[in-house]
Design a protein around this motif. Structure first.
Motif, PDB file in Angstrom:
ATOM      1  N   GLY A 221       0.803  -1.405  -0.183  1.00 46.66           N
ATOM      2  CA  GLY A 221      -0.200  -0.404   0.229  1.00 46.66           C
ATOM      3  C   GLY A 221       0.508   1.358   0.228  1.00 46.66           C
ATOM      4  O   GLY A 221       1.999   0.971   0.545  1.00 46.66           O
ATOM      5  N   VAL A 222       0.197   2.484  -0.431  1.00 40.00           N
ATOM      6  CA  VAL A 222       1.230   3.328  -0.543  1.00 40.00           C
ATOM      7  C   VAL A 222       0.817   4.313   0.212  1.00 40.00           C
ATOM      8  O   VAL A 222       0.755   3.623   1.089  1.00 40.00           O
ATOM      9  CB  VAL A 222       0.809   4.665  -1.944  1.00 40.00           C
ATOM     10  N   ALA A 223       2.449   5.524   0.605  1.00 45.90           N
ATOM     11  CA  ALA A 223       1.879   5.647   2.284  1.00 45.90           C
ATOM     12  C   ALA A 223       0.442   6.806   2.281  1.00 45.90           C
ATOM     13  O   ALA A 223       0.143   6.811   0.981  1.00 45.90           O
ATOM     14  CB  ALA A 223       3.291   7.549   1.853  1.00 45.90           C
ATOM     15  N   GLY A 224       0.360   6.072   3.565  1.00 50.05           N
ATOM     16  CA  GLY A 224      -1.387   6.900   3.524  1.00 50.05           C
ATOM     17  C   GLY A 224      -2.498   5.781   3.197  1.00 50.05           C
ATOM     18  O   GLY A 224      -3.715   6.566   3.647  1.00 50.05           O
ATOM     19  N   SER A 225      -1.935   5.097   2.680  1.00 54.91           N
ATOM     20  CA  SER A 225      -2.986   3.904   2.115  1.00 54.91           C
ATOM     21  C   SER A 225      -3.806   3.260   3.297  1.00 54.91           C
ATOM     22  O   SER A 225      -4.785   2.310   3.151  1.00 54.91           O
ATOM     23  CB  SER A 225      -3.262   3.089   0.949  1.00 54.91           C
ATOM     24  N   GLY A 226      -3.330   3.755   4.944  1.00 49.09           N
ATOM     25  CA  GLY A 226      -5.051   2.931   5.556  1.00 49.09           C
ATOM     26  C   GLY A 226      -3.826   1.395   5.882  1.00 49.09           C
ATOM     27  O   GLY A 226      -4.405   0.514   6.242  1.00 49.09           O
ATOM     28  N   LYS A 227      -3.175   0.762   5.694  1.00 49.01           N
ATOM     29  CA  LYS A 227      -2.329  -0.744   5.502  1.00 49.01           C
ATOM     30  C   LYS A 227      -2.720  -0.989   6.425  1.00 49.01           C
ATOM     31  O   LYS A 227      -2.856  -2.103   7.047  1.00 49.01           O
ATOM     32  CB  LYS A 227      -1.647  -0.411   4.375  1.00 49.01           C
ATOM     33  N   THR A 228      -1.836  -0.385   7.397  1.00 40.89           N
ATOM     34  CA  THR A 228      -1.436  -1.260   8.877  1.00 40.89           C
ATOM     35  C   THR A 228      -2.757  -1.200   9.443  1.00 40.89           C
ATOM     36  O   THR A 228      -3.535  -2.126  10.057  1.00 40.89           O
ATOM     37  CB  THR A 228      -0.166  -0.136   9.987  1.00 40.89           C
ATOM     38  N   SER A 229      -3.428   0.099   9.614  1.00 39.46           N
ATOM     39  CA  SER A 229      -5.010  -0.361  10.197  1.00 39.46           C
ATOM     40  C   SER A 229      -5.735  -0.717   9.166  1.00 39.46           C
ATOM     41  O   SER A 229      -6.489  -1.695  10.294  1.00 39.46           O
ATOM     42  CB  SER A 229      -5.765   1.181   9.823  1.00 39.46           C
ATOM     43  N   ILE A 230      -6.176  -0.875   7.867  1.00 37.34           N
ATOM     44  CA  ILE A 230      -6.801  -2.577   7.680  1.00 37.34           C
ATOM     45  C   ILE A 230      -6.249  -3.635   7.583  1.00 37.34           C
ATOM     46  O   ILE A 230      -7.120  -4.573   8.303  1.00 37.34           O
ATOM     47  CB  ILE A 230      -6.456  -2.386   5.932  1.00 37.34           C
ATOM     48  N   ALA A 231      -5.093  -3.407   8.079  1.00 35.84           N
ATOM     49  CA  ALA A 231      -4.868  -4.691   8.288  1.00 35.84           C
ATOM     50  C   ALA A 231      -4.781  -5.889  10.570  1.00 35.84           C
ATOM     51  O   ALA A 231      -5.254  -6.495  10.315  1.00 35.84           O
ATOM     52  CB  ALA A 231      -3.111  -5.374   8.574  1.00 35.84           C
ATOM     53  N   LEU A 232      -5.428  -4.386  10.930  1.00 30.71           N
ATOM     54  CA  LEU A 232      -5.628  -4.612  11.873  1.00 30.71           C
ATOM     55  C   LEU A 232      -6.995  -4.606  12.555  1.00 30.71           C
ATOM     56  O   LEU A 232      -7.828  -5.506  13.051  1.00 30.71           O
ATOM     57  CB  LEU A 232      -5.038  -3.361  13.160  1.00 30.71           C
ATOM     58  N   HIS A 233      -7.653  -3.755  11.572  1.00 28.23           N
ATOM     59  CA  HIS A 233      -9.308  -4.420  11.325  1.00 28.23           C
ATOM     60  C   HIS A 233      -9.577  -5.784  10.630  1.00 28.23           C
ATOM     61  O   HIS A 233     -10.204  -6.747  10.769  1.00 28.23           O
ATOM     62  CB  HIS A 233     -10.072  -3.435  10.521  1.00 28.23           C
ATOM     63  N   ARG A 234      -8.704  -6.724  10.146  1.00 30.80           N
ATOM     64  CA  ARG A 234      -8.582  -7.766   9.349  1.00 30.80           C
ATOM     65  C   ARG A 234      -8.549  -8.704  10.655  1.00 30.80           C
ATOM     66  O   ARG A 234      -9.271  -9.962  10.706  1.00 30.80           O
ATOM     67  CB  ARG A 234      -7.533  -8.018   8.174  1.00 30.80           C
ATOM     68  N   GLN A 655      14.975   8.792   0.201  1.00 31.51           N
ATOM     69  CA  GLN A 655      14.081   7.441   0.608  1.00 31.51           C
ATOM     70  C   GLN A 655      13.523   8.033   2.353  1.00 31.51           C
ATOM     71  O   GLN A 655      12.492   8.091   2.648  1.00 31.51           O
ATOM     72  CB  GLN A 655      14.246   5.940   1.053  1.00 31.51           C
ATOM     73  N   MET A 656      14.072   8.368   3.131  1.00 26.19           N
ATOM     74  CA  MET A 656      14.103   8.819   4.117  1.00 26.19           C
ATOM     75  C   MET A 656      13.837  10.414   4.330  1.00 26.19           C
ATOM     76  O   MET A 656      12.517  11.068   4.893  1.00 26.19           O
ATOM     77  CB  MET A 656      15.599   9.775   4.696  1.00 26.19           C
ATOM     78  N   LEU A 657      13.597  11.408   3.418  1.00 25.40           N
ATOM     79  CA  LEU A 657      13.355  12.391   2.532  1.00 25.40           C
ATOM     80  C   LEU A 657      11.730  12.359   2.016  1.00 25.40           C
ATOM     81  O   LEU A 657      10.873  12.801   2.998  1.00 25.40           O
ATOM     82  CB  LEU A 657      13.882  13.223   1.817  1.00 25.40           C
ATOM     83  N   TYR A 658      11.548  11.216   1.392  1.00 24.88           N
ATOM     84  CA  TYR A 658      10.247  10.879   1.154  1.00 24.88           C
ATOM     85  C   TYR A 658       9.689  10.410   2.250  1.00 24.88           C
ATOM     86  O   TYR A 658       7.986  11.043   2.635  1.00 24.88           O
ATOM     87  CB  TYR A 658      10.219   9.279   0.233  1.00 24.88           C
ATOM     88  N   ILE A 659       9.676   9.793   2.972  1.00 21.15           N
ATOM     89  CA  ILE A 659       8.906   9.289   4.744  1.00 21.15           C
ATOM     90  C   ILE A 659       8.723  10.134   4.691  1.00 21.15           C
ATOM     91  O   ILE A 659       7.575  10.752   5.744  1.00 21.15           O
ATOM     92  CB  ILE A 659      10.066   8.421   5.544  1.00 21.15           C
ATOM     93  N   ALA A 660       9.812  11.431   5.220  1.00 23.13           N
ATOM     94  CA  ALA A 660       9.665  12.252   6.129  1.00 23.13           C
ATOM     95  C   ALA A 660       8.265  13.234   5.610  1.00 23.13           C
ATOM     96  O   ALA A 660       7.176  13.970   6.220  1.00 23.13           O
ATOM     97  CB  ALA A 660      10.964  13.418   6.609  1.00 23.13           C
ATOM     98  N   CYS A 661       8.313  13.612   4.817  1.00 24.08           N
ATOM     99  CA  CYS A 661       7.586  14.276   3.627  1.00 24.08           C
ATOM    100  C   CYS A 661       5.715  13.991   3.943  1.00 24.08           C
ATOM    101  O   CYS A 661       4.202  14.458   3.815  1.00 24.08           O
ATOM    102  CB  CYS A 661       7.562  14.902   2.394  1.00 24.08           C
ATOM    103  N   THR A 662       5.694  12.534   3.652  1.00 25.61           N
ATOM    104  CA  THR A 662       4.834  12.009   3.537  1.00 25.61           C
ATOM    105  C   THR A 662       4.035  11.720   5.178  1.00 25.61           C
ATOM    106  O   THR A 662       2.913  11.196   4.790  1.00 25.61           O
ATOM    107  CB  THR A 662       4.432  10.209   3.196  1.00 25.61           C
ATOM    108  N   ARG A 663       4.936  12.162   6.248  1.00 31.17           N
ATOM    109  CA  ARG A 663       4.395  11.971   7.680  1.00 31.17           C
ATOM    110  C   ARG A 663       3.058  13.353   7.828  1.00 31.17           C
ATOM    111  O   ARG A 663       1.922  12.698   8.594  1.00 31.17           O
ATOM    112  CB  ARG A 663       4.598  12.034   8.911  1.00 31.17           C
ATOM    113  N   ALA A 664       3.282  14.192   6.562  1.00 31.52           N
ATOM    114  CA  ALA A 664       2.350  15.361   7.309  1.00 31.52           C
ATOM    115  C   ALA A 664       0.717  14.853   6.401  1.00 31.52           C
ATOM    116  O   ALA A 664       0.392  14.631   5.660  1.00 31.52           O
ATOM    117  CB  ALA A 664       2.795  16.254   6.685  1.00 31.52           C
TER     118      ALA A 664
END
Length: 682
Positions: A221-234, A655-664
């Motif tokens: 899942g792309v950044a912000g796709s909710g994959k962790t939340s989906i996995a926990l709901h699964r 990669q670090m820069l991308y991760i940092a920006c996609t937290r917002a």
């Protein structure tokens, strides 16, 4: 039609709340009764224990345990009802089946029935009939039951926002009403814990959550796709669906760090499930190596990569992260099995044990780990000698056999064999172990794999479902180890664009190579960030498949300062502005641990927390941390400081820069002095 108008809906809500209050009162009365009976039972035992035999005592203990369990279950039920009182339901569908029977289905986090009329007032979101709320709009619809698919039509669909027992709004129309509610939810501030998403689950997410058949599910899942939340709901769905065969204690979550584990810790309890055991991959490694070896952690490996560019170190990581490396390990293990057991005939007293007999027995135990075969072969040789002589063996003869058989194998130590593997490969320089015997992280799971294949390790048979997050940070060797240790169903998730180590990233396809039976799901819609933030991050690492949510906000800013002191002064001002706003979380996300610590020391602002690899809790407010530790977290606002060409220059830095920006979620600010990094200069 029942409850047609908004006023009727408000009256129905009041009725439901009244019935919830009565149900809570009944539980309170029952708990008081249990408590009184328990006290009386204990008093009776105390007064009569001298005249009670063992059977009476056992029966009394069992009775007390039953009463305590029943009371505990009642208290747990009360907690659920209190939560329902705050927000009893979030959705409604009116379903008309083929026999023209209308079912009015209110959907909430938990089920609630009217005991008097023996009818369901609220259905659990995981119930089969509730699946239609997520999967269908008005018109034809269906849902599964044990006796087959029920077909019909959805005649009405509504969504509600109920907070503190009050109806804030109600939406009803004939298009996908999730979008309106989703927009409202996404516009809210973030919390210090991940929230449940039952009211806004989308159709593609629902398919993943309710998949009952996949033995291995891989979610890319792309950044912000909710994959962790989906996995926990699964996980919550599977606990509901298979509640007779699986419990929370039977599930294990492998999470990237303690802070992330704390951040997601609220989701399952919110959904009415108990806490799920979790551990990090480093913890698992320590457990499996039984503290025989000291090793570099994954965090330390990444920190070493970011602090300097050791090309030989990178090459070692790159090679050991490949599918070819795992293939070479397997080839070597087959080679030593066929070539390293150098058998010779064995003289025991007057009896000669042929080499062919010893080899035949060794190969016959091919299902056993190599170094565990020797005791089995020893017993066969002892039996052979005893049969030939017709006598029991002396202690001296037994000792001779016990010593002779293992000596026929070239090495009897896992680390020696692992070292020899690189000599066999013709690349001894690829294995480095320093004078303190600290093993590099890239070798840790290869060593564990050798232990499994050579010595055998107990599998985690008690685990019935394994959830692995941040899948891209683990290599084929990691997954080969997991597949041998955990023989259960698995949910594996991550995003290859968010690897913190580009030299050891695993894609969904690579994981599929280890688990060929896996169902691979790809999630492209991003819900976290505004359209403007998503577009900004796409300039760093483009992904043509990403589908951003149509939610607008301020354009991200990139601001240059004359020097780092001026930059830090500006960040202090931004912190003050944040603290005066409605937003609840601000992440100041640096590249390295040292940079984060220096920034934290320099800011000295009240309410600012430093999040390190040793941290165990995720807190609201202002957090200074690294991109590595921020992965999986989200913040209302993000500041990425020191985004100069000196700081962000390598592939790992990008990669670090991308991760940092996609937290917002709502606001992103990038600051720098000197020359801007080329990853943003375009």
């Amino acid at each position: 039609m029942s409850n047609a108008t908004e006023q009727q809906e408000r009256e129905f809500l009041a009725e439901v709340k009244e019935k919830l209050t009565l149900a809570i009162k009944r539980i309170d009365d029952a708990v008081r009764q249990f408590s009184d009976e328990l006290r009386e039972k204990k008093q009776y035992i105390h007064e009569h224990q001298s005249g009670m035999d063992e059977a009476d005592m056992v029966a009394a203990d069992q009775s007390i345990n039953r009463m305590a369990f029943t009371g505990g279950a009642a208290v747990a039920r009360k907690h659920k009802l209190l939560k329902l009182g705050q927000s009893p339901y979030f959705g409604r569908i009116d379903f008309i089946n083929r026999d023209n029977e209308r079912s009015i289905v209110y959907i909430g986090i938990y089920a609630f029935a009217d005991q008097g009329q023996r009818t369901n007032l609220i259905y659990d979101w995981r119930a089969p009939i509730s699946s239609m709320f997520y999967d269908f709009e008005l018109g034809e619809a269906s849902y599964p039951t044990p006796s087959g698919i029920v077909h019909g039509n959805i005649a009405l669909k509504r969504q509600y926002k109920i907070r503190d027992g009050h109806l804030e709004f109600m939406i009803e129309n004939d298009v996908n009403i999730h979008d309106d509610v989703l927009q409202k939810e996404l516009a809210n501030s973030s919390d210090d814990k991940m929230k449940n998403i039952v009211a806004t689950i989308q159709r593609d997410q629902n398919a993943v959550i309710r998949n009952e058949t996949a033995s291995v599910m891989v979610i890319q899942g792309v950044a912000g796709s909710g994959k962790t939340s989906i996995a926990l709901h699964r996980i919550a769905f599977l606990l509901y669906r298979f509640r007779d065969t699986i419990a929370a204690k039977d599930i294990l979550i492998i999470s990237p760090n303690k802070v992330f584990a704390d951040y997601i810790s609220n989701v399952l309890p919110e959904l009415g499930e108990e806490h799920i055991p979790e551990m990090g991959m480093d913890e698992l490694a320590r457990d499996l190596l039984e503290k025989k070896y000291k090793f570099q952690t994954f965090f330390e490996q990444v920190s070493t990569l970011l602090d300097g560019k050791d090309l030989a170190f990178i090459e070692r990581i790159r090679f050991k992260s490949s599918a070819d490396f795992l293939s070479k390990l397997n080839q070597y293990l087959l080679y030593i099995e066929n070539n390293y057991f150098r058998v010779s005939q064995l003289q025991v007293g007057q009896t000669l044990v042929p080499a062919s007999f010893i080899r035949e027995k060794f190969m016959a135990y091919h299902r056993a780990p190599i170094l565990k075969r020797f005791p089995l072969v020893v017993k066969d040789v002892q039996s052979y000698v005893s049969l030939k002589t017709g006598q029991k063996l002396s202690g001296q003869q037994k000792t001779k056999i016990w010593e002779a058989i293992p000596r026929m194998f070239t090495f009897n130590n896992v680390l020696d064999l692992y070292t020899d593997f690189y000599r066999w490969l013709g690349k001894p320089e690829l294995f480095k172990i320093d004078h303190r015997l600290i093993v590099e992280y890239a070798d840790v799971f290869a060593l564990i794999y050798f232990r499994i294949r050579l010595e055998g390790l107990t599998t985690y048979n008690h685990v019935k479902h394994l959830l692995v997050d941040e899948m891209q940070d683990y290599t084929p060797v990691h997954y080969a180890v997991l597949s041998r240790l955990f023989l259960c169903r698995k949910t594996i998730l991550g995003d290859v664009s968010q690897t913190v180590n580009p030299y050891s990233a695993s894609s969904a396809e690579m994981i599929e190579g280890v688990f060929p039976q896996a169902d691979v799901i790809r999630l492209y819609r991003s819900y976290r960030s505004t359209l403007e933030i998503t577009a900004f991050a796409q300039r760093i690492i483009p992904n043509p498949n990403i589908i951003p949510m149509e939610r607008h906000g301020q354009e991200p800013t990139v601001t240059r300062y004359n020097n780092s002191n001026q930059e830090l002064e500006a960040i202090n001002q931004l912190i003050t502005t944040f603290q005066e706003s409605q937003n609840r979380s601000l992440g100041i996300i640096c590249k390295t641990t040292r940079q984060a610590a220096d920034t934290y020391d320099a800011l000295k602002a009240p309410g600012v927390h430093l999040l390190t690899s040793e941290s165990a809790d995720f807190e609201e407010g202002v957090i200074v941390t690294t991109a590595h530790l921020a992965k999986g977290l989200e913040f209302d606002e993000v500041i990425v400081p020191f985004a100069s060409a000196d700081t962000y220059r390598t592939e790992a830095d990008k990669q670090m820069l991308y991760i940092a920006c996609t937290r917002a979620m709502h606001l992103l600010r990038v600051t720098y002095s000197g020359e801007l990094t080329e990853f943003l200069s375009a």
